[in-house]
Design a protein around this motif. Structure first.
Motif, PDB file in Angstrom:
ATOM      1  N   UNK A  33       0.877  -1.246  -0.015  1.00 22.33           N
ATOM      2  CA  UNK A  33      -0.135   0.063  -0.104  1.00 22.33           C
ATOM      3  C   UNK A  33       0.838   1.246   0.004  1.00 22.33           C
ATOM      4  N   UNK A  34       2.026   1.331   0.835  1.00 22.99           N
ATOM      5  CA  UNK A  34       2.732   2.486   0.967  1.00 22.99           C
ATOM      6  C   UNK A  34       3.379   2.671  -0.443  1.00 22.99           C
ATOM      7  N   UNK A  35       3.889   1.664  -0.970  1.00 24.48           N
ATOM      8  CA  UNK A  35       4.603   1.590  -2.422  1.00 24.48           C
ATOM      9  C   UNK A  35       3.750   2.258  -3.437  1.00 24.48           C
ATOM     10  N   UNK A  36       2.286   1.807  -3.350  1.00 25.91           N
ATOM     11  CA  UNK A  36       1.278   2.221  -4.122  1.00 25.91           C
ATOM     12  C   UNK A  36       1.249   3.927  -4.238  1.00 25.91           C
ATOM     13  N   UNK A  37       1.302   4.157  -2.843  1.00 29.96           N
ATOM     14  CA  UNK A  37       0.821   5.813  -2.436  1.00 29.96           C
ATOM     15  C   UNK A  37       1.944   6.292  -3.033  1.00 29.96           C
ATOM     16  N   UNK A  38       3.232   5.947  -2.756  1.00 24.27           N
ATOM     17  CA  UNK A  38       4.575   6.626  -3.250  1.00 24.27           C
ATOM     18  C   UNK A  38       4.549   6.777  -4.792  1.00 24.27           C
ATOM     19  N   UNK A  39       3.968   5.821  -5.551  1.00 22.14           N
ATOM     20  CA  UNK A  39       4.063   5.788  -6.887  1.00 22.14           C
ATOM     21  C   UNK A  39       2.960   6.855  -7.642  1.00 22.14           C
ATOM     22  N   UNK A  40       1.901   6.967  -6.672  1.00 19.06           N
ATOM     23  CA  UNK A  40       0.701   7.670  -7.061  1.00 19.06           C
ATOM     24  C   UNK A  40       1.202   9.163  -6.723  1.00 19.06           C
ATOM     25  N   UNK A  41       2.062   9.485  -5.693  1.00 22.04           N
ATOM     26  CA  UNK A  41       2.298  11.027  -5.678  1.00 22.04           C
ATOM     27  C   UNK A  41       3.816  11.247  -6.651  1.00 22.04           C
ATOM     28  N   UNK A  42       4.450  10.123  -7.124  1.00 25.53           N
ATOM     29  CA  UNK A  42       5.299  10.368  -7.919  1.00 25.53           C
ATOM     30  C   UNK A  42       4.942  10.906  -9.120  1.00 25.53           C
ATOM     31  N   UNK A  43       3.841  10.165  -9.471  1.00 25.22           N
ATOM     32  CA  UNK A  43       3.149  10.242 -10.859  1.00 25.22           C
ATOM     33  C   UNK A  43       2.762  11.901 -10.720  1.00 25.22           C
ATOM     34  N   UNK A  48       2.490  17.562 -12.735  1.00 21.77           N
ATOM     35  CA  UNK A  48       2.459  18.732 -12.240  1.00 21.77           C
ATOM     36  C   UNK A  48       3.739  19.442 -12.903  1.00 21.77           C
ATOM     37  N   UNK A  49       4.985  18.779 -12.898  1.00 21.58           N
ATOM     38  CA  UNK A  49       6.265  19.566 -13.463  1.00 21.58           C
ATOM     39  C   UNK A  49       6.149  19.510 -15.184  1.00 21.58           C
ATOM     40  N   UNK A  50       5.490  18.494 -15.566  1.00 19.51           N
ATOM     41  CA  UNK A  50       5.171  18.462 -17.103  1.00 19.51           C
ATOM     42  C   UNK A  50       4.242  19.888 -17.466  1.00 19.51           C
ATOM     43  N   UNK A  51       3.109  19.907 -16.599  1.00 18.06           N
ATOM     44  CA  UNK A  51       2.252  21.099 -17.004  1.00 18.06           C
ATOM     45  C   UNK A  51       2.835  22.397 -16.970  1.00 18.06           C
ATOM     46  N   UNK A  52       3.779  22.430 -15.482  1.00 14.25           N
ATOM     47  CA  UNK A  52       4.325  23.874 -15.558  1.00 14.25           C
ATOM     48  C   UNK A  52       5.281  24.078 -16.767  1.00 14.25           C
ATOM     49  N   UNK A  64      -1.248  24.710  -8.348  1.00 15.24           N
ATOM     50  CA  UNK A  64      -2.515  23.969  -8.595  1.00 15.24           C
ATOM     51  C   UNK A  64      -3.511  23.887  -7.742  1.00 15.24           C
ATOM     52  N   UNK A  65      -3.010  24.524  -6.421  1.00 21.91           N
ATOM     53  CA  UNK A  65      -4.105  24.709  -5.242  1.00 21.91           C
ATOM     54  C   UNK A  65      -5.020  25.586  -5.528  1.00 21.91           C
ATOM     55  N   UNK A  66      -4.593  26.769  -6.370  1.00 26.60           N
ATOM     56  CA  UNK A  66      -5.276  27.880  -6.820  1.00 26.60           C
ATOM     57  C   UNK A  66      -6.490  27.464  -7.305  1.00 26.60           C
ATOM     58  N   UNK A  67      -6.608  26.193  -7.975  1.00 29.25           N
ATOM     59  CA  UNK A  67      -7.661  25.749  -8.846  1.00 29.25           C
ATOM     60  C   UNK A  67      -8.907  25.439  -8.069  1.00 29.25           C
TER      61      UNK A  67
END
Length: 134
Positions: A33-43, A48-52, A64-67
């Motif tokens: 579960x922790x590995x899955x959460x880390x992968x989701x956060x990394x994704x 976010x970096x790609x969009x910026x 993004x929090x301003x949205x």
């Protein structure tokens, strides 16, 4: 993310985990579960970096929090100087006291304009014409 979980909820989750998965498999499930959460956060961070990077340098301060609508409205109200002046000149307590006094008819001459009956709108004379006849 889990800031609002109390001690009782945490104990309940641990007990349910032990009952469902057993004490032997529980550490492996927690690791997965922790590995899955880390992968989701990394994704999420890479997206976010790609969009910026695609938006360019003029959006370097974009968050993004301003949205979030609440955050957007709060930020606009706090940064806009005209709205700040309006907010500082408006005294809600005074306005409510005036309305309360007017409703209770303590001072009928000091009634705010909100309670006064609006004037009847002027009747506009229109010429008759048939749009389909032309």
């Amino acid at each position: 993310m889990f800031n609002d979980i109390g001690a009782l909820e945490l104990v309940t989750i641990v007990v349910l985990g032990i009952l469902i998965f057993g004490p032997d498999k529980l550490p492996k499930v927690v690791q997965d579960v922790m590995g899955f959460v880390r992968k989701i956060r990394a994704f999420s961070d890479s997206a976010k970096q790609d969009i910026r990077s695609e938006l360019g340098p003029e959006f370097k301060d974009f968050e993004f929090e301003d949205l979030n609508p609440k955050t957007f409205i709060r930020k606009q109200l706090s940064e806009n100087e005209d709205l700040r002046d309006i907010r500082s000149s408006f005294d809600l307590r005074k306005e409510l006291n005036e309305v309360t006094d007017a409703v209770n008819s303590r001072e009928p001459e000091a009634a705010p304009d909100l309670l006064k009956k609006p004037a009847a709108p002027a009747v506009e004379q229109r010429t008759w014409s048939d749009a389909d006849a032309t």
